[in-house]
Scaffold this active site. Sequence first.
Site, PDB file in Angstrom:
ATOM      1  N   PHE A   1       0.850  -1.191   0.000  1.00  0.00           N
ATOM      2  CA  PHE A   1       0.000   0.000   0.000  1.00  0.00           C
ATOM      3  C   PHE A   1       0.885   1.242   0.000  1.00  0.00           C
ATOM      4  CE2 PHE A   1      -2.486  -3.440   1.733  1.00  0.00           C
ATOM      5  CZ  PHE A   1      -3.692  -3.316   1.047  1.00  0.00           C
ATOM      6  N   GLU A   2       0.490   2.223  -0.776  1.00  0.00           N
ATOM      7  CA  GLU A   2       1.405   3.344  -1.018  1.00  0.00           C
ATOM      8  C   GLU A   2       1.726   4.173   0.220  1.00  0.00           C
ATOM      9  OE1 GLU A   2      -0.936   6.657  -3.289  1.00  0.00           O
ATOM     10  OE2 GLU A   2      -1.847   4.727  -3.644  1.00  0.00           O
ATOM     11  N   ALA A   3       0.884   4.114   1.248  1.00  0.00           N
ATOM     12  CA  ALA A   3       1.230   4.854   2.466  1.00  0.00           C
ATOM     13  C   ALA A   3       2.360   4.158   3.213  1.00  0.00           C
ATOM     14  CB  ALA A   3       0.014   5.036   3.360  1.00  0.00           C
TER      15      ALA A   3
END
Lengths: 264, 338
Positions: free
Chosen positions: A53-55
Amino acid sequence: MTASTDYTAQEIIVVAGAKILENNKIVFVGTGLPMVAALLAKRTHAPGLIPVFEAGAVGPPLEVGLPISVGDSKTITGACYAKGLNAAFEMTQRGFADFDFIGGAEVDMYGNLNSTMIGDFPGGYQTPKVRLPGSGGASDMAASCERTILIVPHDKRKFSEKLQYVTSPGHLDGSPNARFKAGMQGKGPYRVITTKGIFDFEEESKRMRLIHTFPGETVESIQANTGFELLVADNVSEFTAPTQEEVRMIREDIDPNGAFVKRA
Amino acid sequence: MENNAEMYWTGLSPDEAREALVNKDKSMRDKRMSLKEAVDKFIKDGDNVGVGGFVNIRQPIAITHEMVRHGFKDLTLSWQSAGLGPDYLAGAMMVDDSHFSIKRVEIAYWAHESFGLSPMFRYLAERGKIELEDWSNYNMSARFKAGSMGLPFIPTRGPMAGDIPSSCRTKIMDCPFTGRPIALLPASNPDVAIIHVNAADKYGNCIIRGTDCTCAEIAMASARTIITCEQLVSHELITSSPKEVGIPFPAVDAVVEVPYGAYPGLCRRHYYFNGDHIRELHAAAAVMCKGEPADKLKAYYDKYIFGVESFEGFLEQFPLSKLLADQKAEAYNCERLA
């Protein structure tokens, strides 16, 4: 496996998305239906799928439920590695992401995607007719993950000859080596999943090509709802309807609150 | 080699950012103060404000409420992906733009994922009331990183092609080593960073749980930083594991203990999203997109922000049972023995 008779358009998208994902690969998951599809894949044929996930979260088991944001606490629990956005995107640039899985508002025949604005660009950039959220990480994933899977609801106006704004670059103008010449990495758009079927991109022309029709659709009905001329694979076939068990898993186990998969 | 938009700095230029740190008091001193004092002292009209968090995760909500009560003009806001934080600032502008105004945003995403679009962003953008500059999440994160590294720019493999390069100040050049095109992004050095963290000591050493977002980079890139924290702890406890310190004290100017300071968004280990309240705020703003006056939004602001002295007054309006339920939902996400 008994076929479901009451699956919805979003549910077949999820099932199709899950089946495209391969076991033991790293997939950069965007928010929404891609999350549901990744969870379904992990619980069926691809237990070794590694979502990122990009976070920042890498490889969480997602056992505390469906995240409703790519920075959700549910992505962090059990993750193997969790830093921030820079660390996650640096991984895609380096080549750690086999797939990325993103959605958008508008797509063209080369798999370029718009999630920024409806209106006139560049003239009307500062006063868009409809202002959409913007790229988020989608353009980064499209530029640097190895293969991109796109989800776009099928609609003639959303499958456009010319996008009002290109947020996430796909095969650009389809010319040979267009992505490489522009400085990008990765092979670009790999599959498009819509409410009507599944598409790939023909090797030479890089144009969108119909490979599977969803039950109830035909090549003609899909072309009639597409704003550009589709290529059709020689062996185009009907995608098998979701099974009752797949639909049950989506409704009861994966998205019981209907966060992304609407019941209607 | 391709030249895009003309270059100009919207926060501090790299030289100005360096100068700001040279002149800063870097002593390890007690930086506790009230939020009111911190906002008044460290944020100015016209500032470029770097917003911490990500979408509705660990957004500096209490700080934005205090900024709204204070009133500011012509702010530039910079972030990667955000939701509630800028919504509160933008909503204040929709209610009364003589009290609060945003001049410009430099962003990758302004919306709410499963909670939908931001009616505030739609209202202001579609009416041409704010200057827009679109980037991607990695672009904005890398711009803050360049700022935090003391560099004027950073090369990245995006934005390439598409329309983002012509919506922002990136320059695409031929890499001097490979000969292939590469994007160069100008550093972002905001005047002030607004950041909510899990724990901090009185000097400003901060610990972040869950995603780091881009908070450390924003704090290190900015000339000044305001920190709110869920829990103010002793210096001894914070430094018992120095590698967990995400933001070091010299980067911080104010430390304010504000439990629930990212609510109604999420803060890892503390509380999960209050989706109902996000929808309530949005419903009040959405009618303005359809041409209705600001009455409903004004009523929201009067009740929850202008009508209270501090963020505690905002929290007091939620039933205890709801605050506990959101705490419990998050406890499920990160099960721990009490």
